[in-house]
Design an enzyme around this catalytic site. Structure first.
Site, mmCIF file in Angstrom:
data_model
loop_
_atom_site.group_PDB
_atom_site.id
_atom_site.type_symbol
_atom_site.label_atom_id
_atom_site.label_comp_id
_atom_site.label_asym_id
_atom_site.label_seq_id
_atom_site.Cartn_x
_atom_site.Cartn_y
_atom_site.Cartn_z
ATOM 1 N N ILE B 49 -24.346 0.789 -17.356
ATOM 2 C CA ILE B 49 -25.032 0.543 -16.096
ATOM 3 C C ILE B 49 -26.032 -0.590 -16.329
ATOM 4 C CG2 ILE B 49 -26.322 1.634 -14.210
ATOM 5 C CD1 ILE B 49 -23.667 3.098 -14.878
ATOM 6 N N GLU B 50 -26.092 -1.546 -15.406
ATOM 7 C CA GLU B 50 -26.861 -2.781 -15.650
ATOM 8 C C GLU B 50 -28.326 -2.546 -16.000
ATOM 9 O OE1 GLU B 50 -26.611 -4.892 -11.877
ATOM 10 O OE2 GLU B 50 -28.550 -4.046 -11.313
ATOM 11 N N SER B 51 -28.908 -1.468 -15.475
ATOM 12 C CA SER B 51 -30.332 -1.222 -15.707
ATOM 13 C C SER B 51 -30.630 -0.892 -17.174
ATOM 14 C CB SER B 51 -30.785 -0.059 -14.830
ATOM 15 O OG SER B 51 -29.973 1.074 -15.094
ATOM 16 N N GLY B 52 -29.586 -0.625 -17.968
ATOM 17 C CA GLY B 52 -29.804 -0.330 -19.385
ATOM 18 C C GLY B 52 -29.265 1.015 -19.827
#
Lengths: 302, 250
Positions: B49-52
């Protein structure tokens, strides 16, 4: 930045001292998670304008500052609230041309913060190649297209905000801070900034984080001021502490979408008039029922 | 129980994930597709997921890339630089799922500006389309979504046509677009119809597409979900009809 100095102040003191009109403001949080709402309300109350707001996904905090007429420019990867829609005040201002919007990808923004964080003038990326995003950034001299061993590569100019605003789980009075869950773009953004104001759910005694320094997400070396503010990200979430408040985010979106006098009234009543963030919390959530529900919803997921 | 067109779309999206794949998904239908894959044929599929968030086991039903429901059981909670730089740009994520307001005949995506209307912008989409080997686009099939050429290219498909991606310095890419009418595919070429959703016709696809896509000689029909798959989608993954509001009226 001061090391070994107690930096615990009120939001009003911190913002008055470190946020100036025209500043480039690094915005912490992402979407519905850990947005620095208390600090942003304070910036709005002090009416510090002509700001450039920079970050990756900019959400409600940006929208509130735009609604207050305080934003001249945004530099970001995206501006929206995913399932809850666009940022209405920001979108209206962007479409009217009353703010400048500098589009990046998330990685391009993170790359600019990473360059700033280690004190170099640029950092390369292979994102953006061939697109209108790159063309726009080349025109602004934020990106350059270079050749390295015969391959195209994009150099992103370092971004060093004047001041960053973030909300964290724990901090000691010196500014050592612990974030739980994802950190989005925040750690490099803070390291790249000239000043950083941290609001924290919990203030722990000086030295207590020293028993486990590896748990410290951000060192006091980068922190200018620390503000104690429980539920400081409300209505967005703080992982392990409280879930986001869907009804409150939908309520904001409804007035922001409507715009006009109704929205102006909402901003005045809930952002500008309350003296402190706690007053806003009590106005919107009189018996803390929603806050307790947010906490218990989070506990049920852990 | 008959599946709705968008439910078939999500299940066909899930079928693009093989067991053991590493995939990056945003929220919305892609996340639903990936969660569905994890709970059916691809239990070892790993999500980024892009947020980490690295390799979570998703709790239904997250609405954002930073939703705590997406952070459950992860290998690590890191940063955006780590997810989009350290995994995606680094080449460790094979497949990316995207949406977009406009997708043109060369599979370029616009999520920034359409006809003076401001949209959210790239987010991680440009990074995913630049670095993943396969991009799967899930979208409703509407004529305005499929122009000849995007008003603004946010995320690269094949840019101006064959060879242009390599010339720009981008790695090879396979694109699959899955809509409620059809499946279109492209590899360094224009999008071409390769399959139809149950009940859809090539004429309907062409009437609802702003460019004229070529079609494969034989067009297969996408298999609808089984009763058990539909039950999983409806009762476990989206019980509150967050992703399929049209189900409320059934």
């Amino acid at each position: 930045m001061a090391v070994g100095v107690h930096k615990l102040v009120t939001a009003a003191e911190a913002v008055a001292r470190f946020v100036t009109p025209g500043a480039v403001v690094g915005m912490g949080g992402q979407n519905i998670n850990r947005c620095p709402m208390a600090l942003v309300h304070e910036v709005a109350r002090q009416g510090l304008g002509d700001l450039a707001v920079v970050g990756c996904n900019l959400s409600v905090p940006l929208d509130i500052l735009v609604a207050c007429g305080l934003v001249a420019r945004t530099e970001h990867g995206s501006g929206n609230l995913e399932r809850y829609g666009t940022l209405f005040a920001w979108r209206r201002a962007a479409e009217a041309g009353s703010i400048e919007v500098r589009d990046h990808s998330h990685l391009a923004m993170a790359t600019r913060f990473a360059a700033g964080a280690i004190g170099v003038p640029f950092m390369p990326t292979r994102s953006l190649l061939g697109t209108d995003v790159l063309r726009g950034l080349i025109d602004l001299d934020i990106a350059r297209l270079m050749d390295f061993d015969g391959q195209p590569i994009v150099l992103m100019r370092a971004l060093t905000p004047d001041v960053s605003l973030i909300h964290v789980h724990q901090a000691d009075p010196l500014g050592n801070a612990v974030i739980e869950g994802v950190t989005s773009h925040e750690v490099d953004m803070v390291r790249a900034s000239r000043a950083t104001i941290i609001s924290a759910e919990e203030i722990v005694p000086p030295g207590s984080l020293g028993e486990r320094p590896e748990r410290v997400t951000i060192s006091e070396a980068y922190v200018s001021a620390v503000v104690h503010q429980p539920y400081g990200a409300y209505p967005t979430s703080a992982y392990r502490r409280y879930d986001f408040a869907e009804d409150e985010i939908k309520a904001y979106q409804a007035v922001a979408r409507a715009g006009g006098a109704e929205f102006d009234h909402w901003i005045r009543r809930y952002v500008l008039e309350p003296e402190r963030f706690d007053d806003y919390l009590d106005l919107r959530d009189p018996d803390a029922v929603r806050r307790l529900a947010m906490s218990s919803s989070m506990r049920s997921m852990l | 129980m008959r599946a709705l067109p968008r439910e078939i779309l999500v299940v066909e999206g899930a079928r693009q994930i093989r067991d053991g794949d590493v995939v990056i998904v945003g929220t919305g239908l892609p996340l639903l597709a990936a969660t569905f894959a994890q709970r059916t044929h691809a239990p070892q599929a790993r999500l980024v997921i892009e947020s980490g968030v690295v390799f979570p086991r998703v709790v239904p039903t997250p609405i954002s890339v930073v939703d705590p429901r997406l952070m459950n059981g992860a290998s690590r909670h890191g940063s955006l630089f780590e997810a989009l730089g350290g995994l995606v740009q680094r080449g460790l994520v094979q497949t990316g799922f995207l949406g977009g307001a406009q997708i043109d005949r060369y599979a370029n995506i616009n999520s920034t500006w359409v006809a003076g209307k401001r949209l959210p912008g790239s987010g991680g989409a440009n990074d995913i389309a630049s670095h993943c080997a396969t991009v799967v686009i899930l979208t409703d099939h509407e004529r305005r979504r499929f122009p000849q050429r995007c008003d603004y290219v946010t995320s690269p498909g094949f840019l101006d046509g064959p060879g242009h991606r390599a010339k720009a310095g981008l790695p090879a890419l396979k694109v699959k677009v899955i809509t409620d009418l059809c499946v279109m595919e492209a590899t360094d070429s224009a999008l071409r119809v390769t399959g139809l959703m149950p009940g859809a016709t090539l004429d309907a696809v062409r009437n609802n597409t702003g460019f004229t896509p070529e079609a494969a000689e034989t067009l297969g029909t996408v298999m609808p979900p089984s009763a058990a798959e539909l039950k999983l989608l409806r009762e476990v993954l989206d019980p509150a009809c967050v992703y399929f509001p049209e189900r409320k009226n059934q």
